[in-house]
Every structure is written in C-alpha cells, then in structure tokens.
Motif scaffolding. Structure first.
Motif, short mmCIF file in Angstrom:
data_model
loop_
_atom_site.label_atom_id
_atom_site.label_comp_id
_atom_site.label_asym_id
_atom_site.label_seq_id
_atom_site.Cartn_x
_atom_site.Cartn_y
_atom_site.Cartn_z
N THR A 1 52.35 29.52 80.87
CA THR A 1 53.25 29.66 79.71
C THR A 1 54.65 29.20 80.11
OG1 THR A 1 53.51 31.96 80.40
CG2 THR A 1 51.98 31.57 78.60
N GLY B 1 60.72 28.33 78.51
CA GLY B 1 61.98 27.69 78.88
C GLY B 1 62.00 27.31 80.36
N HIS C 1 60.53 30.98 84.86
CA HIS C 1 59.64 31.35 85.97
C HIS C 1 59.21 30.10 86.75
CE1 HIS C 1 59.17 34.99 83.40
NE2 HIS C 1 59.10 35.60 84.57
N GLN D 1 51.50 25.39 74.96
CA GLN D 1 50.82 24.80 73.79
C GLN D 1 51.83 24.26 72.79
OE1 GLN D 1 48.69 27.62 71.40
NE2 GLN D 1 50.14 29.25 71.82
N ALA E 1 58.35 22.92 73.38
CA ALA E 1 58.61 23.54 74.69
C ALA E 1 58.34 22.52 75.80
CB ALA E 1 57.72 24.77 74.88
N PHE F 1 46.37 27.43 76.98
CA PHE F 1 45.77 27.87 78.25
C PHE F 1 44.30 28.27 78.08
CE2 PHE F 1 48.55 31.79 77.34
CZ PHE F 1 47.53 32.58 76.84
N ASP G 1 52.94 34.56 81.02
CA ASP G 1 54.06 35.32 80.43
C ASP G 1 53.90 35.14 78.92
OD1 ASP G 1 56.49 36.47 79.77
OD2 ASP G 1 57.69 34.76 80.45
N SER H 1 58.86 32.34 73.10
CA SER H 1 60.16 32.22 73.75
C SER H 1 61.25 32.35 72.69
CB SER H 1 60.29 30.86 74.45
OG SER H 1 60.45 29.85 73.49
#
Ligand SMILES: C[S@@+](CC[C@H](N)C(=O)[O-])C[C@H]1O[C@@H](n2cnc3c(N)ncnc32)[C@H](O)[C@@H]1O
Length: 298
Positions: free
Chosen positions: A27, A30, A33, A52, A56, A79, A100, A104
């Motif tokens: 995921t 932004g 991570h 997805q 992003a 995913f 995560d 977002s």
C-alpha cells in the motif's frame, strides 16, 4: 494535505529489515513507509510497492524519480492480485511485507471520487481514476440495492446503530430522485438519524461512508486473499506487518496469524496489537483507530 505515515517507526522496526532484503509495500500511498524501507534495504535490496490507485502511483513515480537509495518497482495494482503480478515478474520470494490499509489523506482530500462527506463529489468511492465502466460504485449501491441489504452493510461494515433508519431514508429519497452526490447522501443521513446523534464528535455520516467504501472495493476479501497468497512467498524469518483501521480488518489479520501459529508456520510477534501513542494521535488524528500486528514466518 500531505499523508502522514501512521506507526512509521513501529512498522519499520517490525519488519526487521536487513540490508539487501526484498520487501513488499502493498500500500504505497504517499510513500512514507516505502521511503524508509528503501533506506533500510539499501542499494543491494529492493522495494516492490503496490497501490491500486492510479493517482497514488503517478505521485509515487514523481516522488521516487531521482531516488537512488534502493532498487524499486512501483506497480499500479490491487494487492489481491499479487500472486499473479509476482508470477508475471518472476518474483518468487520476498523477505517481508507491509500492509497499511485504508485510504491516504490524498484520497480523502483530492480524489474527487466521494470518499469524504466533507466535499460535494460524485458518489464513486472506487480507486480507479479513469475507467469505472462496469465496476461497482457507491451510486449503484445506493440507488439499486434493496433496503435490507443497505441496512445490513451499513450495520455490518460500519457498525452504524441507525443503519435501518438510514437505509429507509435512502430508499425514500431515491424514490423521488436518484442519489448522485456525497452531500445528497449526507443530507439523507442527517434527516434519518435522531438529533442527539448529529451533535456527536464523530460525524453521523462517517460509518455509512466507510461501510459503502468497503463494499465497493471488496476490501475485506482483498485482504484475506492477499494474506493467503503472500504467506507462501515469505522466506523463513521474514516478517509481515499489517496496520488496520477497522475492527473487521484487524480480526481477519488476528485470525490469519493465529491459524499460521497453530499450523506451526508462524511466530506471532505482537500478542496484542501495537497502537499509536497519545502524541501520535494528537499530531495525526487520522491515526487514532490504527492497530499494528506482526507475524514472523518460521
Ligand atoms: C493508508 S494509505 C498508505 C500510506 C503509506 N503507507 C504512506 O506512508 O504514505 C493506503 C493506500 O493503500 C492503497 N490501497 C488500499 N487498498 C489497496 C489494495 N487492495 N491494493 C492496493 N492498494 C491498496 C490505497 O490506494 C492507499 O493509497
């Protein structure tokens, strides 16, 4: 608004990354991570990131354009399809995976697809920007599903105590005019719930919006499929870290880890989920419902 990564330090420590590892960030969002994962795996390691949401991924490509801290592969995919995507790219094993979940800040603030009740937008709630043709949208659910099914999802996924009244409100409203925008839906919800419920801290539309979004994107099933499919790809010693924001998501993760523990393939690192500190929830109120769980492949 910039997306502030949730439980960043805890997630990265939880992955227990070694230099040279190949890590999946399922995921990207932004990329908060992902950026730290990249630093941890270094130039000999690799980040494989999914999102997805096309927007992003476009932002991801800009953010990582001159990024040379690790090798990376940024993939615009759900995913739940990771098995197929990995096979297509010849990826057989990875050394860790992060999920995560949810949305977002960009999606809430800028998607234009009706994720938030704070802006008047078309009721899509899909993650695809360009082509929603033939795909389930919030508008379709609201205008076509029967009253009982509406009440069931609003209660089942949103835990909304006034689900039956809201479902009735939706059916009555749409008999006069199709429901097309977020503000129309908010008005229906406000007219359906008792007055005291409208003065609560949590906006009275929050749970209904969350429930519909989860159904539109089949989010719980996507998580189940992804956990099932990523597990055999983990090398022994690899960690899986999941940050969830919804009780039903957390339950899926907890049960999955427990099953792997009983079949002898996992050690559960978090007996109880890790939650954000008071200072994190103060600085980033969106983190308040986060729960992080970690398991290690044996
Ligand atoms: C909470 S954000 C991730 C934030 C990210 N960790 C960061 O620090 O910036 C969740 C992201 O996951 C994406 N997402 C949610 N469900 C997904 C799925 N089934 N497949 C791929 N991406 C998904 C969303 O589009 C969103 O961008």
């Amino acid at each position: 608004m910039e997306h502030i990564p949730v439980l960043l330090k805890e997630a990265i420590e939880g992955l227990n990354i070694s230099e040279g590892d190949r890590i999946l960030d399922a995921t990207f969002g932004g990329g908060g991570h992902s950026a730290l994962i990249c630093e941890a795996v270094g130039k000999n390691g690799k980040l494989i990131a999914f999102d997805q949401d096309e927007a992003a991924m476009s932002r991801a490509k800009i953010r990582f354009k001159d990024f040379d801290k690790c090798k990376f592969d940024l993939i615009n995919a759900n995913f739940r399809d990771l098995d197929e995507v990995f096979r297509g790219r010849g990826v057989k094993k990875i050394d860790g995976a992060l999920f995560d979940l949810g949305l977002s800040s960009f999606q809430l603030d800028e998607s234009g697809r009706g994720f938030t009740f704070q802006k008047d937008e078309p009721l899509k709630m899909t993650f695809h920007n360009s082509d929603d043709n033939g795909k389930l949208t919030a508008e379709e659910i609201l205008n076509r599903w029967d009253e009982e099914s509406l009440a069931d999802i609003i209660y089942g996924y949103g835990g909304e105590q006034f689900s039956r009244r809201i479902a009735l409100g939706i059916v009555v409203a749409r008999s006069k005019k199709s429901i097309k925008t977020t503000f129309e839906l908010v008005k229906i919800i406000e007219d359906s719930v008792p007055n005291f419920y409208k003065s609560k801290k949590l906006h009275c539309a929050t749970k209904t919006f969350q429930a519909i979004r989860m159904v539109v994107n089949d989010e719980l099933e996507a998580l189940r499929v992804a956990l099932r499919d990523v597990w055999p790809m983990l090398n022994s010693g690899a960690r899986i870290v999941v940050i969830s924001f919804h009780e039903l998501e957390d339950r899926i993760v907890k049960l999955f880890f427990r099953e792997r523990k009983f079949d002898g393939s996992a050690q559960v690192i978090t007996k109880k989920p890790i939650i954000p500190s008071k200072s994190e929830t103060f600085l980033n109120p969106r983190s308040r419902s986060a729960k992080l769980r970690i398991a290690q492949k044996i």
